[in-house]
Design an enzyme around this catalytic site. Structure first.
Site, PDB file in Angstrom:
ATOM      1  N   GLU A 156       0.832  -1.199   0.000  1.00 54.31           N
ATOM      2  CA  GLU A 156       0.000   0.000   0.000  1.00 54.31           C
ATOM      3  C   GLU A 156       0.870   1.254   0.000  1.00 54.31           C
ATOM      4  OE1 GLU A 156      -3.906  -0.508   1.890  1.00 54.31           O
ATOM      5  OE2 GLU A 156      -3.324   1.195   3.129  1.00 54.31           O
ATOM      6  N   GLU A 216       2.009   1.722  -3.408  1.00 50.19           N
ATOM      7  CA  GLU A 216       0.884   2.178  -4.239  1.00 50.19           C
ATOM      8  C   GLU A 216       0.675   3.676  -4.039  1.00 50.19           C
ATOM      9  OE1 GLU A 216      -2.890   0.351  -3.375  1.00 50.19           O
ATOM     10  OE2 GLU A 216      -3.937   1.506  -4.944  1.00 50.19           O
ATOM     11  N   CYS A 275      -8.553  -2.088   3.983  1.00 51.90           N
ATOM     12  CA  CYS A 275      -8.445  -3.350   4.726  1.00 51.90           C
ATOM     13  C   CYS A 275      -9.682  -3.666   5.548  1.00 51.90           C
ATOM     14  CB  CYS A 275      -7.188  -3.389   5.594  1.00 51.90           C
ATOM     15  SG  CYS A 275      -6.684  -1.815   6.201  1.00 51.90           S
ATOM     16  N   SER A 324      -7.534   1.984  -2.149  1.00 53.38           N
ATOM     17  CA  SER A 324      -6.321   1.244  -2.491  1.00 53.38           C
ATOM     18  C   SER A 324      -6.733  -0.087  -3.111  1.00 53.38           C
ATOM     19  CB  SER A 324      -5.514   1.004  -1.220  1.00 53.38           C
ATOM     20  OG  SER A 324      -4.615  -0.068  -1.426  1.00 53.38           O
ATOM     21  N   LYS A 341     -15.787  -9.721   7.786  1.00 54.32           N
ATOM     22  CA  LYS A 341     -14.711 -10.539   7.219  1.00 54.32           C
ATOM     23  C   LYS A 341     -15.249 -11.847   6.651  1.00 54.32           C
ATOM     24  CE  LYS A 341     -10.875  -8.174   7.896  1.00 54.32           C
ATOM     25  NZ  LYS A 341     -10.061  -7.746   6.742  1.00 54.32           N
ATOM     26  N   GLU A 388     -16.254 -10.883   3.318  1.00 60.51           N
ATOM     27  CA  GLU A 388     -15.090 -10.629   2.470  1.00 60.51           C
ATOM     28  C   GLU A 388     -14.500 -11.939   1.940  1.00 60.51           C
ATOM     29  OE1 GLU A 388     -11.248  -7.773   2.893  1.00 60.51           O
ATOM     30  OE2 GLU A 388     -11.343  -9.386   4.360  1.00 60.51           O
ATOM     31  N   GLU A 395     -14.175 -12.530  -5.827  1.00 53.12           N
ATOM     32  CA  GLU A 395     -12.839 -12.074  -6.233  1.00 53.12           C
ATOM     33  C   GLU A 395     -11.733 -12.750  -5.427  1.00 53.12           C
ATOM     34  OE1 GLU A 395     -15.746  -8.588  -6.368  1.00 53.12           O
ATOM     35  OE2 GLU A 395     -15.171 -10.083  -4.897  1.00 53.12           O
TER      36      GLU A 395
END
Ligand SMILES: Cc1cc2nc3c(=O)[nH]c(=O)nc-3n(C[C@H](O)[C@H](O)[C@H](O)COP(=O)(O)O)c2cc1C
Ligand code: SF4
Ligand code: SF4
Ligand code: SF4
Ligand code: SF4
Ligand code: FES
Ligand code: FES
Lengths: 571, 546
Positions: free
Chosen positions: A279, A282, A299, A319, A358, A361, A366
């Site tokens: 990050e 980035e 995150c 990000s 989470k 997630e 993906e």
């Protein structure tokens, strides 16, 4: 000037404008409550906290009634006891009393009230409402039959998170808390943060329990089961075993996981350090190549989902880095499998997270860049505690252990990911040194720490002043996002955590998670950081080795496929 | 001004409207034209005459003859006989004639004789749609006087001295409420007129707004001047279309005539009004729920303190006053506190408007001095119990009022003595029931209302009302025992002491008063017998209660 009040015969001086409840607490007199939540506005709806105020015809709720000079209060008169008991009996008459099956048992305020007020049965006719349960999401389920209409979840979703999906519908006995039109959570803009669950006094909102899946994997000899634990777990899990809020239990946590039978006990802190490298690069790349600024951390999966729903046009600000949990999963089934000569298909990744989002997630389509589902099961802190208890592990007797290498090696910068401002501070430690080539004097960026809703700092890095902003809790995040959306954001880099206090205050954490508890966990997190010899992510030797042996370089091709992701416009 | 030899005042109130007063008026106008009387006789819409039960009704002046229960064909006779030939149509008349065939004045009829009209002074006498009529009847003099010679403090002092108490239910002294609002710190203060009137069987506020809307405009302007508010809101129940229409029209007319807006009557006082249509729920009549509703939120009461006088609409000091309360204000300012105190009783000065309903000959709207007895209201004004039946009980104050028995017929009707008998003046509803009714059945019906109207916010009301309803169902079915009565008492005490708002606090009042005043009848139910033969005994209580 203080106000003098006499409570149960004792006169004390309290701050003017205090409620009777806070005066009682000051005098160490316990008044039962239900709709009251220390971090929320007063509701005065449940009426369990009524007390007698001399000269008043009616009983008054201690949680809302202000003290005045010379006031005489009695908190346990026969009238008060009768009223409280009757109200509790009324609540119990429509409550499915299945404490035996209820995940909230022992952390349930209703159960505790019944015990404290010594109410064991109700003379009122039982009237179960048999409302539809909501099991539409992978993170949370709602069991409205257990709802006591305290509206704490309504406040959490609306005021803390600025979303407002839950509200009161119906009237009289048909009053229920639900989404608009009682649409399942899956079909509304719910970010699955679990802050409603944290606010709920009872078991009406719970996480989806996935402990069985983990037991199955652990008992499957063909599976190599690895576990990662998020930074916030080590400062919270102890509370599940009667420990003080904010006790650091890292060593016990590791040993207990080993006792449960995990083949390797790893640390999400490892990929937190990795996240900082990716990050950080980035960010520098965006700065030097005219990329989209401000860049915003990604995150926190609740935060990401919030952006996808509410600011689909601003997704380029996020990000592209995956969260540490997902970086871990992707590496466990590639790098780690390769290194240790284990078939990737037999690696089973369990993560222990402070977070209900989470679970969502890990289930995103993906998140399969290893060729498999990168993280197989996400357990909340509470679910892990449940497993440890089920396994008969005597927490008090567990000795300290150490994480396994290499995915268990980390720095203090990773530990503070668990607290609001931590990701920003970790990033600044690294970006500063990488850009300026100089060593930081003090590693502590106090401006971005603490419970203030929005924090900011300006840091001189080389010849650039970098403006950073930090927000936690989505209502605060929205403020920063409005600036981003209308082009007035003064920042280069923003950290946002979905939950108040950051991950230590997540929806998967031990109950209760109040702001007072959050502050103690935050204090503990910084003590973990301070105790580390390595406190900057770019000093992590295991991460350096990962780049040398596998990823090659930050933002490189491998990183791109395994560690970065894309977002979905959800509208 | 044009001179007419006769005026026909037709009630256009809502109670008459449902019975077809529009077509009666049309027929009347057509018939007058057919006889070429349009230059001599004027037909005027007016507000409620009080005898709603006998509507559609009209009064012919100058004689003051009231005709009732009219159909369009009756009107043909009134025009051709009374208006053309001067002969009374006895069969349609609502008042007796003397020995010489002369009409006794309306005010001398039993229905009107015991009444004292302060609030309703213009109702039935003026055209509510014309500001000129209101002004001609002395309207806006009080406002002009106040702005001219009185300070806001002296207006409050006058109201305080008059002893005026809120007519919306709680009976709070109006002068004190205004004083609190006046001294409270706040940028923008508000006056709110509470015309939500969700109480079943109550329609006094509606008929006041329909019959004399300018009286409320004037009362609110006086309140605004007194407390230092520049804005007022009339919160009218959504179904009250005619009230909303007439109020909006009155506000427009007042603005056009410089009686609302900037610098009223060339003074430094600015004040304006708007109408807000209510959301429909009964609880929205509770002042803080009403404020929530105006703010666009779910209509739920707020906890108190803080009270609206400190933190009301948009967090600003707000005085919420009932329609009838405000309707008293102009008269008090005009005629003085002493005059007002000459009416009613020392602790409850003035008059009270009641809506008489139930088993009573003359149901309708009446205004009487405070302190009149129930007996006078029922047997003199109300004409007694119809069909030769006996009086059983009177419920004063609306659904949350107490049930009074025959033994109470002679207690004075005022705030304090009703309260001392477990009841209240409340909204001014007066429900009379004859001896064919069962007290258990009645109280169950009352409770059912609260089961539905509880906003669901607080535990004792949300959960308590259905539980209480269920227990009464058990008693009604003959399945109740003394333990149930004890539980009813305990539950009632808890609802009264611990509910968040007055809805839950007063919901058990009918039950408690029934236990107190009608115990033998209730005890009979415990022994499996319903003396009035209304309750079906032996049905499973669970099935009954819903
Ligand atoms: C459930 C409930 C309903 C009420 N409905 C009305 C109403 O329809 N009209 C009204 O004037 N007051 C109503 N009130 C009383 C108001 O809260 C308030 O006391 C009143 O408007 C104050 O005006 P007053 O002082 O002129 O009486 C209600 C109260 C409760 C608890
Ligand atoms: S919510 Fe509480 S009281 Fe209800 S079943 Fe669960 S533990 Fe028991
Ligand atoms: S999980 Fe979060 S977003 Fe979803 S309803 Fe609960 S508080 Fe609201
Ligand atoms: S779901 Fe929980 S927090 Fe929400 S109202 Fe019900 S009991 Fe309270
Ligand atoms: S008493 Fe009833 S109406 Fe009033 S706040 Fe409580 S639930 Fe709502
Ligand atoms: S805790 Fe005070 S009313 Fe609920
Ligand atoms: S409404 Fe017509 S007489 Fe009352």
């Amino acid at each position: 000037m203080l106000t003098n009040v006499t409570i149960n015969g004792r006169t004390i001086a309290v701050r003017p404008g205090s409620t009777i409840l806070s005066a009682c607490r000051q005098a160490d007199i316990k008044v039962p409550t239900l709709c009251h939540h220390p971090d929320q506005a007063v509701k005065a709806a449940c009426r369990i906290c009524v007390v007698e105020v001399a000269g008043q015809r009616l009983l008054q709720p201690a949680c809302s009634y202000p003290v005045s000079e010379g006031m005489v209060v009695n908190t346990a008169t026969p009238a008060v006891r009768e009223a409280r008991r009757t109200m509790l009996e009324l609540l119990l008459s429509n409550h499915p009393a299945d404490c035996l099956q209820c995940p909230r048992s022992f952390a349930c305020e209703l159960q505790q009230l019944a015990s404290e007020l010594n109410v064991r049965e109700t003379p009122f006719e039982s009237r179960l409402r048999q409302l539809k349960q909501d099991q539409s999401t992978v993170s949370l389920q709602r069991i409205p039959d257990k709802c006591v209409n305290c509206r704490r979840c309504v406040h959490a979703c609306l005021t803390t998170q600025g979303i407002g999906l839950l509200y009161t519908a119906g009237r009289g006995r048909d009053t229920v808390v639900q989404t608009s039109g009682n649409v399942p959570l899956h079909d509304v803009a719910c970010v699955l943060c679990g802050q409603c669950l944290q606010a709920c006094p009872v078991g009406a909102i719970t996480e989806v329990d996935e402990t069985e899946k983990v037991w199955d994997a652990l008992s499957d000899p063909a599976k190599h089961v690895v576990v990662q634990v998020a930074p916030a777990i080590r400062v919270a899990l102890g509370e599940e075993f009667g420990g003080e809020a904010g006790s650091v239990v890292t060593g016990k946590l590791v040993s207990a996981l080993r006792l449960l039978g995990f083949d390797r006990v790893f640390d999400t802190d490892f990929t937190a350090d990795l996240t900082i490298i990716e990050e950080g690069h980035e960010f520098l790349h965006r700065l030097s190549h005219g990329g989209t600024l401000p860049m915003i951390t990604s995150c926190s999966p609740g935060w990401v989902k919030f952006t996808e729903h509410n600011y689909p046009e601003e997704l380029a600000h996020l990000s592209s880095c995956k969260s540490p949990q997902q970086m871990f999963g992707a590496l466990a089934k590639t790098y780690y499998a390769e290194q240790s000569g284990i078939e990737a298909s037999s690696v089973f990744v369990v993560s222990v997270m402070p977070c209900t989002a989470k679970k969502f997630e890990a289930a995103r389509p993906e998140m399969t860049s290893s060729g498999y589902r990168d993280v197989d099961v996400v357990l909340s802190t509470r679910e892990l505690a449940r497993m440890l208890k089920q396994a008969g592990i005597d927490w008090a007797g567990v000795s300290d252990g150490e994480f396994d290498a290499p995915l268990g090696i980390s720095t203090g910068a990773a530990a503070i990911f668990g607290a609001t401002g931590g990701v920003m501070e970790a990033a600044l430690r690294t970006v500063y040194e990488v850009v300026s080539g100089k060593e930081l004097g003090s590693l502590d960026f106090h401006a971005v720490r603490g419970m203030a809703g929005v924090k900011e700092a300006a840091i001189q890095i080389g010849d650039l002043v970098v403006n950073v902003g930090v927000a936690h809790g989505l209502a605060n995040a929205r403020q920063l996002m409005e600036q981003v959306a209308n082009g007035t954001s003064p920042y280069h880099f923003i950290e946002i955590m979905c939950c108040p206090g950051g991950c230590i205050g997540g929806g998967g954490q031990p109950i209760p998670t109040t702001n007072a508890v959050r502050e103690q966990r935050i204090r503990a997190i910084y003590s973990v950081d301070e105790a580390m010899t390595l406190r900057k992510s770019h000093q992590n030797p295991a991460v350096a080795k990962l780049y040398a042996d596998f990823l090659k370089r930050p933002l490189g091709h491998k990183s791109h496929t395994l560690l970065h992701t894309e977002y979905v416009k959800r509208g | 001004m044009k001179y007419y030899r006769a005026h026909v005042l037709i009630c256009s109130g809502s109670n008459c409207a449902i019975k077809g007063c529009r077509s009666v008026k049309q027929a009347c106008e057509q018939e007058i034209i057919r006889h070429g009387l349009q230059g001599e006789v004027q037909v005027v819409d007016t507000g409620c005459l009080g005898l709603c039960d006998q509507g559609p009704a009209l009064v012919v002046y100058p004689e003051g003859v009231m005709y009732g229960r009219l159909t369009p064909s009756d009107v043909l006779e009134i025009v051709s006989e009374h208006l053309l030939k001067g002969r009374l149509v006895h069969r349609l008349m609502q008042q007796p004639t003397g020995p010489a065939g002369e009409v006794s004045p309306l005010s001398m009829t039993p229905f009107f004789q015991k009444q004292k009209r302060v609030v309703l002074k213009n109702c039935g006498l003026i055209d509510p749609e014309r500001i000129e009529d209101y002004v001609r009847a002395g309207g806006y003099t009080a406002l002009a006087t106040a702005l001219d010679v009185m300070t806001p403090e002296s207006v409050i002092a006058e109201i305080t001295q008059s002893g005026l108490r809120g007519r919306g239910g709680a009976g709070f002294p109006t002068g004190r409420k205004w004083e609190y609002t006046r001294v409270a710190a706040g940028q923008q203060k508000y006056v709110i007129c509470n015309a939500d009137e969700g109480e079943p069987g109550t329609f006094k506020d509606r008929l006041i707004l329909e019959g004399d809307p300018h009286l409320i405009v004037e009362g609110m302007a006086l309140a605004g001047y007194a407390i230092g508010a520049t804005r007022g809101i009339v919160y009218i129940r959504g179904e009250y279309e005619l009230s909303i229409h007439r109020m909006e029209q009155a506000i427009r007319q007042a603005r056009e005539n410089g009686l609302l807006g900037e610098g009223i009557l060339s003074s430094a006082f600015s004040f304006d009004l708007e109408v807000c249509a209510g959301a429909g729920a009964y609880v929205c009549g509770e002042e803080t729920a009403l404020i929530e509703s105006i703010e666009g939120n779910r209509g739920e009461p707020r906890f108190k303190p803080p009270y609206p006088v400190e933190k009301g609409l948009w967090g600003q000091p707000t005085s919420v006053n009932n329609v009838e309360t405000l309707a008293n204000v102009p008269s008090i300012i005009e005629q003085g506190a002493l005059w007002y105190r000459s009416l009613g009783t020392p602790s409850s000065p003035g008059t009270k408007v009641f809506t008489l309903t139930g088993n009573i000959v003359n149901s309708g709207l009446i205004e009487v001095p405070m302190g009149i007895t129930l007996r006078e209201v029922i047997y003199e004004i109300g004409g007694g119990i119809p069909e030769g039946k006996q009086f059983k009980m009177a419920q004063t104050g609306g659904t949350s009022g107490g049930c009074l028995a025959a033994a109470h017929l002679d207690i004075p009707m005022d705030y304090d003595s009703l309260q001392s008998h477990g009841s209240s003046l409340g909204s001014g509803a007066l429900l009379i029931m004859d001896d064919t009714h069962c007290i258990v059945d009645l109280t169950r019906c009352f409770l059912k209302f609260f089961v539905h109207e509880s906003c669901g916010q607080c535990t004792p009301c949300r959960e308590g009302a259905p539980a209480l309803y269920h227990l009464l169902g058990k008693v009604s079915a003959g399945a109740g025992g003394h333990a149930d009565i004890q539980l009813i008492n305990r539950l009632s005490r808890t609802m009264q002491s611990s509910s968040l708002c007055a809805l839950g606090q007063t919901a058990p009042v009918p039950v408690l008063s029934a236990l107190q005043h009608f115990w033998p009848e209730i005890e009979a139910h415990l022994n499996g017998r319903c003396p009035a033969n209304k309750c079906v005994m032996g049905k499973a209580a669970g099935k009954i209660a819903n």
